[in-house]
Design a protein around this motif. Structure first.
Motif, PDB file in Angstrom:
ATOM      1  N   ARG A 157       9.839 -56.655 -32.043  1.00 22.27           N
ATOM      2  CA  ARG A 157      10.563 -55.096 -32.619  1.00 22.27           C
ATOM      3  C   ARG A 157      10.080 -54.033 -31.153  1.00 22.27           C
ATOM      4  O   ARG A 157       9.093 -54.264 -31.008  1.00 22.27           O
ATOM      5  N   GLN A 158      11.373 -53.585 -31.604  1.00 15.63           N
ATOM      6  CA  GLN A 158      10.786 -52.643 -30.209  1.00 15.63           C
ATOM      7  C   GLN A 158      10.498 -50.800 -30.575  1.00 15.63           C
ATOM      8  O   GLN A 158      10.671 -50.281 -29.949  1.00 15.63           O
ATOM      9  N   GLY A 159      10.121 -50.927 -32.271  1.00 15.77           N
ATOM     10  CA  GLY A 159       9.309 -49.746 -32.703  1.00 15.77           C
ATOM     11  C   GLY A 159       8.799 -50.029 -34.573  1.00 15.77           C
ATOM     12  O   GLY A 159       8.887 -51.439 -34.397  1.00 15.77           O
ATOM     13  N   PRO A 160       8.052 -49.347 -34.673  1.00 17.06           N
ATOM     14  CA  PRO A 160       6.925 -49.422 -36.287  1.00 17.06           C
ATOM     15  C   PRO A 160       8.105 -49.939 -36.874  1.00 17.06           C
ATOM     16  O   PRO A 160       9.248 -49.409 -36.904  1.00 17.06           O
ATOM     17  N   VAL A 208      24.153 -53.637 -34.003  1.00 19.75           N
ATOM     18  CA  VAL A 208      25.223 -52.891 -32.517  1.00 19.75           C
ATOM     19  C   VAL A 208      23.199 -52.350 -31.748  1.00 19.75           C
ATOM     20  O   VAL A 208      22.669 -51.872 -32.304  1.00 19.75           O
ATOM     21  N   ASP A 209      23.482 -53.002 -30.140  1.00 21.70           N
ATOM     22  CA  ASP A 209      22.793 -51.874 -29.419  1.00 21.70           C
ATOM     23  C   ASP A 209      23.131 -51.920 -28.209  1.00 21.70           C
ATOM     24  O   ASP A 209      24.243 -51.973 -27.539  1.00 21.70           O
ATOM     25  N   LEU A 210      23.146 -50.711 -27.487  1.00 17.11           N
ATOM     26  CA  LEU A 210      22.928 -50.598 -26.429  1.00 17.11           C
ATOM     27  C   LEU A 210      22.412 -51.357 -25.361  1.00 17.11           C
ATOM     28  O   LEU A 210      23.472 -51.177 -24.120  1.00 17.11           O
ATOM     29  N   PHE A 211      22.104 -51.856 -25.498  1.00 17.90           N
ATOM     30  CA  PHE A 211      21.399 -53.180 -24.546  1.00 17.90           C
ATOM     31  C   PHE A 211      21.675 -54.917 -25.261  1.00 17.90           C
ATOM     32  O   PHE A 211      21.386 -55.201 -25.823  1.00 17.90           O
ATOM     33  N   PRO A 212      22.424 -55.278 -23.575  1.00 19.13           N
ATOM     34  CA  PRO A 212      22.886 -57.021 -24.211  1.00 19.13           C
ATOM     35  C   PRO A 212      21.550 -57.706 -23.673  1.00 19.13           C
ATOM     36  O   PRO A 212      21.271 -58.174 -24.840  1.00 19.13           O
ATOM     37  N   THR A 267      27.959 -54.866 -28.088  1.00 14.89           N
ATOM     38  CA  THR A 267      27.190 -53.589 -27.161  1.00 14.89           C
ATOM     39  C   THR A 267      27.949 -52.714 -27.639  1.00 14.89           C
ATOM     40  O   THR A 267      28.796 -52.411 -26.887  1.00 14.89           O
ATOM     41  N   LEU A 268      27.085 -51.603 -28.062  1.00 16.77           N
ATOM     42  CA  LEU A 268      28.286 -50.297 -28.096  1.00 16.77           C
ATOM     43  C   LEU A 268      27.030 -48.956 -27.848  1.00 16.77           C
ATOM     44  O   LEU A 268      25.515 -49.001 -28.594  1.00 16.77           O
ATOM     45  N   SER A 269      27.147 -47.887 -28.003  1.00 19.31           N
ATOM     46  CA  SER A 269      26.712 -47.038 -27.737  1.00 19.31           C
ATOM     47  C   SER A 269      26.805 -46.334 -29.278  1.00 19.31           C
ATOM     48  O   SER A 269      27.951 -46.073 -29.768  1.00 19.31           O
ATOM     49  N   MET A 270      25.729 -45.984 -30.394  1.00 22.17           N
ATOM     50  CA  MET A 270      25.767 -45.277 -31.689  1.00 22.17           C
ATOM     51  C   MET A 270      26.622 -44.258 -32.341  1.00 22.17           C
ATOM     52  O   MET A 270      27.205 -43.781 -32.820  1.00 22.17           O
ATOM     53  N   ASP A 271      26.319 -43.295 -31.051  1.00 17.89           N
ATOM     54  CA  ASP A 271      27.244 -42.362 -30.564  1.00 17.89           C
ATOM     55  C   ASP A 271      28.513 -42.680 -30.479  1.00 17.89           C
ATOM     56  O   ASP A 271      29.629 -40.846 -30.161  1.00 17.89           O
ATOM     57  N   SER A 308      19.552 -48.302 -39.683  1.00 17.42           N
ATOM     58  CA  SER A 308      18.941 -47.679 -38.606  1.00 17.42           C
ATOM     59  C   SER A 308      17.342 -47.757 -38.345  1.00 17.42           C
ATOM     60  O   SER A 308      16.573 -47.156 -39.202  1.00 17.42           O
ATOM     61  N   GLU A 309      16.895 -48.632 -38.149  1.00 16.38           N
ATOM     62  CA  GLU A 309      15.444 -48.383 -37.819  1.00 16.38           C
ATOM     63  C   GLU A 309      14.419 -48.036 -36.287  1.00 16.38           C
ATOM     64  O   GLU A 309      15.201 -48.987 -34.923  1.00 16.38           O
ATOM     65  N   GLY A 310      13.889 -46.639 -36.339  1.00 16.85           N
ATOM     66  CA  GLY A 310      13.589 -46.341 -35.312  1.00 16.85           C
ATOM     67  C   GLY A 310      14.798 -46.328 -34.198  1.00 16.85           C
ATOM     68  O   GLY A 310      14.141 -46.580 -33.182  1.00 16.85           O
ATOM     69  N   ALA A 311      15.394 -45.416 -34.128  1.00 15.28           N
ATOM     70  CA  ALA A 311      16.724 -45.561 -33.362  1.00 15.28           C
ATOM     71  C   ALA A 311      17.620 -44.663 -33.847  1.00 15.28           C
ATOM     72  O   ALA A 311      18.285 -44.280 -32.560  1.00 15.28           O
ATOM     73  N   ILE A 312      17.313 -43.416 -34.741  1.00 15.80           N
ATOM     74  CA  ILE A 312      18.690 -42.852 -34.297  1.00 15.80           C
ATOM     75  C   ILE A 312      18.582 -41.901 -33.946  1.00 15.80           C
ATOM     76  O   ILE A 312      18.819 -40.629 -33.228  1.00 15.80           O
TER      77      ILE A 312
END
Ligand code: SAH
Length: 249
Positions: free
Chosen positions: A16-19, A67-71, A94-98, A112-116
């Motif tokens: 995981r990339q966050g808690p 969805v994530d910005l980084f493939p 591969t998309l930007s959340m905004d 969405s965990e630890g990303a917003i």
């Protein structure tokens, strides 16, 4: 390598990339009760290598758009999805959340965990609302103060890093002011930070700096993480990730 490429290198092989944790993802999901069994389409935004995506696949029968910005992270998720037999139910984008291309009312739930924080809590919950059908759900985890006041050092640190950090009651008010009704809230327990996120990261530090020639940039990335870990260890009574589960009215 650029700074962002190095940061991806440090994090891409992590679970995981966050808690967070499998159990806490399921705990959040269970807060919507029997509606869990009616979910057909979920979006997991800022999914990273997909720890939560896989938990959602296992505990629902929904199709999940991850969805994530980084493939680089999405490739990891795709491998896990294939290995666990979820390739039909998980698709990666591969998309930007905004800047999401989704249709109005497309999803029964946005996760969405630890990303917003990448677009800011308030911006995020406002922008994503239209993609959720009426009566559908939003579940986000976001850094949250656990107490009304706190020592200056940690207050200054997080206000500098992320000025939108706030108490749960203030975050809930923002949800209510933007067309959501709170279904449940809890704060992530300590093991989600230490055992599941920081300790595995610490174990990657020396390999990471060795591999990247001990460059100043690689060193400074590790130093920043070390400082964040030390602050957490000192001040963990004052903040965590809050998990907000809300219904779109
Ligand atoms: N949900 C995952 C990852 C959290 S880390 C987990 O809990 O393990 C934050 C994630 O947001 C990273 O994977 C990062 O690549 C992603 N991210 C950063 N900026 C983004 C953006 N603009 N759009 C989509 N994802 C983004």
């Amino acid at each position: 390598m650029t700074e962002i490429e190095l940061i991806i290198e440090l994090h891409k092989d992590a679970q995981r990339q966050g808690p967070g944790s499998y159990a806490e993802t399921v705990r959040a999901l269970d807060m919507i009760g029997d509606d869990k069994n009616t979910l057909k389409k979920i979006a997991d935004i800022g999914c990273g290598s997909g720890a939560s995506t896989l938990a959602l696949a296992k505990n629902t029968s929904a199709h999940i758009t991850a969805v994530d910005l980084f493939p680089e992270f999405l490739e990891k998720l795709q491998q896990s999805a294939n290995a666990q037999g979820y390739n039909e139910r998980i698709s990666t984008e591969t998309l930007s959340m905004d800047d999401l291309p989704f249709a109005d009312d497309e999803f029964d739930m946005i996760w969405s965990e630890g990303a917003i924080y990448n677009m800011g809590f308030e911006n995020g919950i406002k922008a994503w609302r239209k993609y959720i059908r009426t009566g559908g759900y939003l579940a986000v985890s976001e850094i949250t103060w656990k107490t009304a006041t706190r020592p200056e050092e940690i207050d200054l640190h997080w206000n500098r890093e992320y000025p939108e950090i706030d108490t749960a009651s203030n975050k809930v008010r923002i949800l209510e002011q933007n067309g959501y009704s709170l279904v449940g809230y809890f704060a992530l327990p300590e093991y989600c930070w230490i055992d599941n996120y920081y300790r595995p990261m610490q174990e990657r530090f020396s390999e990471f700096t060795d591999k990247h020639g001990n460059t100043e940039l690689a060193q400074s990335i590790v130093e920043t993480e070390r400082r964040e870990i030390a602050l957490y260890e000192t001040y963990k009574d004052y903040y965590s990730y809050g998990f907000y589960i809300a219904q779109k009215l």
